[in-house]
Write an enzyme that holds these catalytic residues in place. Structure first.
Site, PDB file in Angstrom:
ATOM      1  N   ASP A  63       0.821  -1.214   0.000  1.00 49.63           N
ATOM      2  CA  ASP A  63       0.000   0.000   0.000  1.00 49.63           C
ATOM      3  C   ASP A  63       0.856   1.267   0.000  1.00 49.63           C
ATOM      4  O   ASP A  63       0.513   2.259  -0.630  1.00 49.63           O
ATOM      5  CB  ASP A  63      -0.953  -0.009   1.195  1.00 49.63           C
ATOM      6  CG  ASP A  63      -1.988  -1.117   1.068  1.00 49.63           C
ATOM      7  OD1 ASP A  63      -2.271  -1.531  -0.072  1.00 49.63           O
ATOM      8  OD2 ASP A  63      -2.504  -1.575   2.102  1.00 49.63           O
TER       9      ASP A  63
ATOM     10  N   GLU B 153     -18.190  -2.187   9.221  1.00 46.67           N
ATOM     11  CA  GLU B 153     -18.068  -3.651   9.218  1.00 46.67           C
ATOM     12  C   GLU B 153     -16.605  -3.993   9.362  1.00 46.67           C
ATOM     13  O   GLU B 153     -15.744  -3.165   9.086  1.00 46.67           O
ATOM     14  CB  GLU B 153     -18.550  -4.199   7.865  1.00 46.67           C
ATOM     15  CG  GLU B 153     -20.028  -4.106   7.661  1.00 46.67           C
ATOM     16  CD  GLU B 153     -20.407  -4.298   6.196  1.00 46.67           C
ATOM     17  OE1 GLU B 153     -19.566  -4.784   5.407  1.00 46.67           O
ATOM     18  OE2 GLU B 153     -21.528  -3.944   5.856  1.00 46.67           O
TER      19      GLU B 153
ATOM     20  N   LEU C 262     -11.556  -0.867  -2.815  1.00 44.09           N
ATOM     21  CA  LEU C 262     -11.928   0.134  -1.821  1.00 44.09           C
ATOM     22  C   LEU C 262     -10.736   1.042  -1.596  1.00 44.09           C
ATOM     23  O   LEU C 262      -9.610   0.565  -1.545  1.00 44.09           O
ATOM     24  CB  LEU C 262     -12.243  -0.537  -0.485  1.00 44.09           C
ATOM     25  CG  LEU C 262     -13.604  -1.184  -0.277  1.00 44.09           C
ATOM     26  CD1 LEU C 262     -13.599  -1.975   1.022  1.00 44.09           C
ATOM     27  CD2 LEU C 262     -14.680  -0.110  -0.220  1.00 44.09           C
TER      28      LEU C 262
ATOM     29  N   TYR D 211     -21.999  -9.384   2.420  1.00 45.47           N
ATOM     30  CA  TYR D 211     -22.158  -8.005   2.880  1.00 45.47           C
ATOM     31  C   TYR D 211     -22.769  -7.066   1.842  1.00 45.47           C
ATOM     32  O   TYR D 211     -22.821  -5.861   2.054  1.00 45.47           O
ATOM     33  CB  TYR D 211     -20.829  -7.434   3.403  1.00 45.47           C
ATOM     34  CG  TYR D 211     -19.624  -7.696   2.520  1.00 45.47           C
ATOM     35  CD1 TYR D 211     -19.538  -7.142   1.260  1.00 45.47           C
ATOM     36  CD2 TYR D 211     -18.583  -8.502   2.960  1.00 45.47           C
ATOM     37  CE1 TYR D 211     -18.444  -7.378   0.451  1.00 45.47           C
ATOM     38  CE2 TYR D 211     -17.479  -8.746   2.157  1.00 45.47           C
ATOM     39  CZ  TYR D 211     -17.409  -8.194   0.903  1.00 45.47           C
ATOM     40  OH  TYR D 211     -16.324  -8.440   0.108  1.00 45.47           O
TER      41      TYR D 211
HETATM   42  N1  LIG Z   1       1.229  -8.079  -0.335  1.00 46.48           N
HETATM   43  C1  LIG Z   1       1.103  -7.970  -1.645  1.00 46.48           C
HETATM   44  O1  LIG Z   1       1.989  -8.305  -2.415  1.00 46.48           O
HETATM   45  C2  LIG Z   1      -0.168  -7.446  -2.203  1.00 46.48           C
HETATM   46  C3  LIG Z   1      -0.367  -7.395  -3.584  1.00 46.48           C
HETATM   47  C4  LIG Z   1      -1.570  -6.912  -4.069  1.00 46.48           C
HETATM   48  C5  LIG Z   1      -2.549  -6.486  -3.182  1.00 46.48           C
HETATM   49  N2  LIG Z   1      -2.310  -6.568  -1.835  1.00 46.48           N
HETATM   50  C6  LIG Z   1      -3.303  -6.098  -0.863  1.00 46.48           C
HETATM   51  O2  LIG Z   1      -4.572  -6.089  -1.392  1.00 46.48           O
HETATM   52  C7  LIG Z   1      -5.110  -4.781  -1.301  1.00 46.48           C
HETATM   53  C8  LIG Z   1      -5.766  -4.410  -2.591  1.00 46.48           C
HETATM   54  O3  LIG Z   1      -6.776  -5.271  -2.758  1.00 46.48           O
HETATM   55  P1  LIG Z   1      -8.199  -4.803  -3.173  1.00 46.48           P
HETATM   56  O4  LIG Z   1      -8.130  -3.986  -4.378  1.00 46.48           O
HETATM   57  O5  LIG Z   1      -8.996  -6.034  -3.149  1.00 46.48           O
HETATM   58  O6  LIG Z   1      -8.674  -3.832  -2.029  1.00 46.48           O
HETATM   59  P2  LIG Z   1      -8.962  -4.175  -0.602  1.00 46.48           P
HETATM   60  O7  LIG Z   1      -8.765  -5.592  -0.294  1.00 46.48           O
HETATM   61  O8  LIG Z   1      -8.155  -3.240   0.218  1.00 46.48           O
HETATM   62  O9  LIG Z   1     -10.503  -3.805  -0.501  1.00 46.48           O
HETATM   63  C9  LIG Z   1     -11.551  -4.321  -1.324  1.00 46.48           C
HETATM   64  C10 LIG Z   1     -11.944  -5.680  -0.942  1.00 46.48           C
HETATM   65  O10 LIG Z   1     -12.216  -5.778   0.437  1.00 46.48           O
HETATM   66  C11 LIG Z   1     -12.936  -6.951   0.654  1.00 46.48           C
HETATM   67  N3  LIG Z   1     -13.801  -6.840   1.842  1.00 46.48           N
HETATM   68  C12 LIG Z   1     -13.615  -7.498   3.016  1.00 46.48           C
HETATM   69  N4  LIG Z   1     -14.549  -7.200   3.899  1.00 46.48           N
HETATM   70  C13 LIG Z   1     -15.401  -6.348   3.290  1.00 46.48           C
HETATM   71  C14 LIG Z   1     -16.594  -5.700   3.719  1.00 46.48           C
HETATM   72  N5  LIG Z   1     -17.082  -5.866   4.942  1.00 46.48           N
HETATM   73  N6  LIG Z   1     -17.210  -4.892   2.829  1.00 46.48           N
HETATM   74  C15 LIG Z   1     -16.711  -4.702   1.586  1.00 46.48           C
HETATM   75  N7  LIG Z   1     -15.586  -5.288   1.136  1.00 46.48           N
HETATM   76  C16 LIG Z   1     -14.929  -6.109   1.977  1.00 46.48           C
HETATM   77  C17 LIG Z   1     -13.624  -7.265  -0.632  1.00 46.48           C
HETATM   78  O11 LIG Z   1     -13.076  -8.476  -1.100  1.00 46.48           O
HETATM   79  C18 LIG Z   1     -13.228  -6.162  -1.542  1.00 46.48           C
HETATM   80  O12 LIG Z   1     -13.068  -6.588  -2.852  1.00 46.48           O
HETATM   81  C19 LIG Z   1      -3.970  -3.843  -1.111  1.00 46.48           C
HETATM   82  O13 LIG Z   1      -4.393  -2.788  -0.328  1.00 46.48           O
HETATM   83  C20 LIG Z   1      -2.934  -4.703  -0.482  1.00 46.48           C
HETATM   84  O14 LIG Z   1      -3.032  -4.555   0.919  1.00 46.48           O
HETATM   85  C21 LIG Z   1      -1.160  -7.015  -1.355  1.00 46.48           C
END
Ligand SMILES: NC(=O)c1ccc[n+]([C@@H]2O[C@H](COP(=O)([O-])OP(=O)(O)OC[C@H]3O[C@@H](n4cnc5c(N)ncnc54)[C@H](O)[C@@H]3O)[C@@H](O)[C@H]2O)c1
Ligand SMILES: [Zn+2]
Length: 682
Positions: free
Chosen positions: A37, A113, A83, A224
């Site tokens: 991030d 949530e 998100l 959700y």
């Molecule tokens: N470590 C790594 O190499 C790496 C690589 C890519 C992404 N990531 C992680 O993944 C994140 C990006 O993923 P993203 O685009 O899915 O965003 P995100 O995971 O930050 O947020 C969106 C997701 O949250 C989830 N979610 C869980 N509880 C929820 C709730 N109560 N309501 C709504 N949504 C909920 C859903 O799956 C939704 O698609 C990054 O912020 C990073 O932290 C990590």
């Protein structure tokens, strides 16, 4: 100057694309979410200042995932977005201001949530029946994984009550913490590599081809989101209540918050308490409650303006380094371990952390008596991220790395260019000998069931065995009631269990049964350096008996097709060692297979595949995969792993990926169905 900024943007873009690929396609991660991030924010900032260098494939303006070729691609009716996220509470106050400004009123409220750490899913219901389940994919289209999602027990496949004719639900598929822990215990027993964390495991499981394996993995799902026409869900919390009413699994942890202060109180409330939940969470999600308000605020290209997630930083704690101890692995690799004053971290008491290797100790200049920072990321065991130099004792001494094996006293070696130290005493260093026994019983070698690494370790400690051959002297009395202690590496907690009568019986029976395992499995099980499973098969096929292999010269071995000098030398060295000769003699006396037995049934098979290369793909009704491969070999064929110009036949089972099939067709490979194959065997 500007070229360096361009380079920076390019480098960050490439890095983030790489991590996205690992995270969404391979279900693994090399860096923590926090680091990811931070990098993304950094790129966003640079792109804002220098839009001329922003690349079309920048991960800042798209949803991170993509679709894979192994499933049908399905377009989402409503896009599935990401998100916006933040690790700071000030940002939440800014978010609230934006909402207030956007709506032009104070009359709005939030629903908070938990943010469940799993994989997003969209599920369509039509006429009261689960119709289709699709992953988020690139946000616009995803992978259709309906069969896998149907295995989730808590998800209704149909309803007892009246529900609307058509609607879509969205939620998070996850692996409960206890299911994950059990899975790892099982893997440890079977001598398999441990899985890093529940999220990556859930994501990998959801994309498996065989839904019966998915069913065993016991995934779960929280819902959700409810979408559709005329459902009467004017508020987000009415959606949640409807979902609950219809029998969906909704986490009871959501809460209505009138102000951003209430939101922050919710965040604080769950910061520690979330570790008690059955599912891993990495933050909270804040959503504007009224659907009308949500519509008014709308979306950016990547995420809704009416919601944001607050992520908890992976926790760090400070603790005193009491000592550095060294562990010898099954391969002889040495791992330094930090022994710490017990400290609370992410819901558990931690008293150990990994220090990886000598370079890491040097890099951190970590010393006994230091106060160090410990962090728990996605890994199984926490790591040390730094030293609090302000608290360093005046008389502290730099760490000198160990030079003798703590288990057997042999001088350690470090290979050119490698970070890790090894104990070279492969034949007598206890953990390494244990490793050999574990290899012998493993699935790929002798496949001895009911006997796991922990049992082997206990038997070693009690001097009941000291090598492979001793396994066959074990009696029921030796194992019945055996007390096994398992220590959790990070917490130092010890779990005890004893081997029950039934298990003891099973173990002895499995050992007896293993005497029927084919010669090539025995040969592979011996653990001769460079002799993998395929090489063992080749040697067995060529020399037929262990005696002729033992008496073979280097030249004779190297003349076998596809056996190189390095392997040949290793085989000769192995059998020249009198200890290994004794091992073979004892295994022979115990009744293990030391020569190739020709199965009369398969020997009579028609040689349709003589000198042909065959690839097997998909799932079969009548044959197990290994069985199929054995039959192909018995029919004269060679089995290859992937389709290439050299492939003569492809045996295509069910659920085979369309890309593979297409490739085979393009290359002119002859494609056989299961029925075609069956006909060829008679
Ligand atoms: N470590 C790594 O190499 C790496 C690589 C890519 C992404 N990531 C992680 O993944 C994140 C990006 O993923 P993203 O685009 O899915 O965003 P995100 O995971 O930050 O947020 C969106 C997701 O949250 C989830 N979610 C869980 N509880 C929820 C709730 N109560 N309501 C709504 N949504 C909920 C859903 O799956 C939704 O698609 C990054 O912020 C990073 O932290 C990590
Ligand atoms: Zn040693």
């Amino acid at each position: 100057m500007s070229s360096t900024i361009k380079d920076k943007i390019d480098k960050l873009t490439d890095e983030l694309i790489h991590h996205n690929h690992l995270y969404y396609q391979e279900s693994t991660s090399e860096i923590s979410d926090f680091e990811f991030d931070q990098k993304l924010k950094q790129l966003e900032q640079l792109e804002k200042e220098h839009p001329e260098y922003k690349r079309d494939d920048s991960p800042t303006h798209r949803v991170g995932g993509t679709i894979t070729k192994s499933f049908n691609t399905v377009y989402h009716k409503y896009p599935m977005l990401s998100l916006g996220n933040t690790y700071s509470k000030e940002d939440l106050v800014d978010f609230d201001k934006r909402v207030q400004k956007g709506l032009g009123t104070l009359d709005y409220e939030y629903i908070c949530e938990l943010k469940f750490d799993g994989v997003a899913i969209s599920i369509l219901y039509e006429n009261g029946i689960l119709k289709q389940a699709v992953t988020r994919g690139d946000g616009e289209k995803g992978d259709e994984v309906t069969n896998n999602v149907r295995t989730i027990r808590s998800l209704p496949l149909s309803f007892r009550q009246e529900v609307p004719k058509a609607f879509e639900v969205r939620g998070e598929v996850f692996m409960p913490k206890d299911v994950f822990a059990n899975l790892n215990t099982e893997r440890e027993k079977a001598g398999e590599a441990l899985l890093a964390n529940p999220r990556n495991t859930a994501s990998g499981t959801l994309k498996m081809q065989d839904s019966s394996v998915v069913a065993e993995r016991k995934l779960d799902c929280y819902l959700y989101t409810l979408l559709g026409e005329g459902l009467g869900n004017e508020n987000h919390d009415t959606s949640l209540q409807l979902l609950e009413k219809w029998g969906f699994n909704v986490s009871p942890t959501y809460q209505k918050c009138a102000t951003i202060e209430d939101v922050i109180a919710y965040i604080n409330h769950w910061e520690q308490k979330r570790h008690e939940l059955p599912v891993e969470t990495d933050g909270i999600v804040i959503k504007v409650n009224r659907v009308e308000h949500q519509q008014e605020l709308g979306f950016t290209a990547k995420s809704p303006r009416w919601a944001i997630s607050y992520k908890y930083k992976s926790e760090a704690a400070e603790s005193k380094l009491l000592n550095i101890t060294y562990q010898v692995g099954r391969t002889g690799a040495i791992t330094p371990v930090a022994e710490l004053t017990p400290v609370q971290l992410a819901g558990t008491t931690v008293k150990r952390a990994s220090l990886h290797n000598a370079n890491e100790i040097e890099r951190l200049d970590i010393r006994v008596g230091d106060f160090v920072f410990v962090e728990k990321g996605g890994e199984i065991i926490p790591k040390i991220t730094g030293v609090n130099l302000d608290k360093r004792p005046k008389d502290s001494q730099p760490t000198t790395y160990l030079n003798k094996c703590p288990e057997c006293g042999t001088e350690l070696v470090r290979k050119e260019g490698e970070a890790v130290h090894y104990c070279p005493n492969v034949d007598a260093c206890p953990p390494q000998v244990m490793g050999r026994v574990e290899h012998f019983i493993s699935r790929n070698a002798m496949d001895i069931q009911h006997l796991g690494p922990k049992t082997i370790e206990t038997l070693f400690k009690l001097n009941k065995i000291s090598g492979i051959a001793d396994l066959y002297d074990l009696t029921f009395e030796d194992v019945n009631g055996l007390l096994i202690e398992e220590e959790d590496l990070a917490t130092g907690k010890v779990k005890k269990r004893s081997i029950k009568e039934k298990s003891a019986q099973n173990m002895i029976e499995a050992l007896q049964e293993s005497k029927n395992a084919p010669f090539e499995s025995v040969l592979f099980g011996l653990g001769i350096r460079y002799v993998g499973k395929t090489v063992a098969e080749k040697l067995a096929e060529h020399f037929k008996t262990i005696d002729s292999l033992i008496s073979a010269s280097f030249d004779e071995i190297v003349n076998v097709h596809e056996i190189g000098e390095r392997i040949a030398q290793s085989v000769v060295d192995f059998f020249t060692n009198p200890e290994h000769q004794e091992l073979v003699a004892r295994l022979k006396a115990a009744g293990l297979q030391m020569e190739v037995t020709v199965n009369e049934q398969t020997a009579a098979l028609p040689q349709h595949f003589a000198d042909k290369t065959v690839v097997v793909s998909g799932v079969f009704n009548e044959y197990g995969r290994e069985e199929l491969k054995d039959l192909i070999k018995a029919m004269g064929g060679k089995v290859a792993g992937s389709i290439s110009g050299k492939t003569d036949f492809l045996i295509a089972g069910e659920n085979m990926g369309p890309a593979k099939l297409e490739k085979a067709e393009k290359l002119g490979t002859t494609i056989l169905s299961e029925a075609d194959f069956k006909a060829m065997t008679s």
